[in-house]
Design an enzyme around this catalytic site. Sequence first.
Site, mmCIF file in Angstrom:
data_model
loop_
_atom_site.group_PDB
_atom_site.id
_atom_site.type_symbol
_atom_site.label_atom_id
_atom_site.label_comp_id
_atom_site.label_asym_id
_atom_site.label_seq_id
_atom_site.Cartn_x
_atom_site.Cartn_y
_atom_site.Cartn_z
ATOM 1 N N ASN A 1 0.803 -1.225 0.000
ATOM 2 C CA ASN A 1 0.000 0.000 0.000
ATOM 3 C C ASN A 1 0.834 1.274 0.000
ATOM 4 O O ASN A 1 0.302 2.365 -0.214
ATOM 5 C CB ASN A 1 -0.961 0.022 1.197
ATOM 6 C CG ASN A 1 -0.229 -0.054 2.520
ATOM 7 O OD1 ASN A 1 0.258 -1.122 2.884
ATOM 8 N ND2 ASN A 1 -0.139 1.045 3.238
ATOM 9 N N GLY B 1 5.259 3.021 -0.135
ATOM 10 C CA GLY B 1 6.702 2.840 -0.150
ATOM 11 C C GLY B 1 7.219 1.812 -1.127
ATOM 12 O O GLY B 1 6.795 1.734 -2.287
ATOM 13 N N LEU B 2 8.167 1.000 -0.652
ATOM 14 C CA LEU B 2 8.816 0.007 -1.497
ATOM 15 C C LEU B 2 7.821 -0.988 -2.064
ATOM 16 O O LEU B 2 7.913 -1.386 -3.231
ATOM 17 C CB LEU B 2 9.880 -0.749 -0.687
ATOM 18 C CG LEU B 2 11.005 0.082 -0.083
ATOM 19 C CD1 LEU B 2 11.824 -0.770 0.870
ATOM 20 C CD2 LEU B 2 11.888 0.669 -1.174
ATOM 21 N N TYR C 1 15.152 -4.943 15.846
ATOM 22 C CA TYR C 1 15.114 -4.805 14.389
ATOM 23 C C TYR C 1 16.230 -5.616 13.750
ATOM 24 O O TYR C 1 16.016 -6.310 12.743
ATOM 25 C CB TYR C 1 15.228 -3.341 13.995
ATOM 26 C CG TYR C 1 15.121 -3.093 12.507
ATOM 27 C CD1 TYR C 1 13.932 -3.300 11.832
ATOM 28 C CD2 TYR C 1 16.231 -2.649 11.773
ATOM 29 C CE1 TYR C 1 13.825 -3.071 10.464
ATOM 30 C CE2 TYR C 1 16.138 -2.416 10.409
ATOM 31 C CZ TYR C 1 14.939 -2.633 9.757
ATOM 32 O OH TYR C 1 14.844 -2.416 8.404
#
Length: 307
Positions: free
Chosen positions: A27, A29-30, A180
């Site tokens: 939906n 960005g990348l 992360y």
Amino acid sequence: MASTTDRWTEQDIPAQDGRVAVVTGANSGLGMQTARALAEHGAHVVLAVRNLDKGREALARISERAPGAKLSLQRLDLASLKSVRAAADELHAAHPKIDLLINNAGVMFTPRQKTEDGFDMQFGVNHLGHFALTGLLLDLMLRVPGSRVVTVSSFGHRIRADIHFDDLQFDRSYNRVVAYGQAKLANLMFTYELQRRLAPHHTTIAAAAHPGASDTELTQNMSGLARKGAELVQPLLTQPAAMGALPTLRAATDPAVTGGQFYGPNGMGGTRGYPEVVTSSKKSRDTTVQQRLWAVSEQLTDVRFSV
């Protein structure tokens, strides 16, 4: 046909007519740029998104760029294994085959938070959700010669990154950068172990990519000071999302790609540039840890692969 220079671009994407591509997090960005480029080259692209309203907006934007593009929406919340299973069931009902599965969706530097199933949010969404989705869809891919699973990692897999088997969900202590790093390292280890298991089948391959430093919404969870710093250096280091999507697109479509390859930008320390094969950390290539992570992931998701 691939470019003869090191400047591989969207123009090098072969025709994708007749192919079905599922792109998670499509939906914005990348993911949206990846979905757009595949649709412009003829693929039927399934935008697998958590928020259907945002998904419809993305679908409309892609349709403006590529009139007549074959697009569809699929609700998918990677923070819920129930949602992952429901999405897999619906995709089975809608498509007799899948040619490309792009495991793109992700979260970065989130505050301490758990998924619906009690997993650390970054580990649960970035790794376990995609692990489960891939396992549940793999039967639709193994029958398709040339099919590919492409998982998006990050150079964050090198930063304070390890697989913390003694505290995978960071129940004892939490650091958003460490969490992360674990999730992005897990993405690569999953790719390498998946490829090892796929190799005897000679139909489907697994590859990975990273976008460098791209202008996306991922930085929204940075702390105030870190975000200000990122905003200062952004014009110097980051590249547009369309450029950041090129490593994923090359891993997904270049006929020269082989299983287990890792693509990333070729310039400025891997932060930006055109996609090429890059080397991941030594830790990511530890087969013993890869296999241990795989076994733990199967236990946590209750998903067993058919390879």
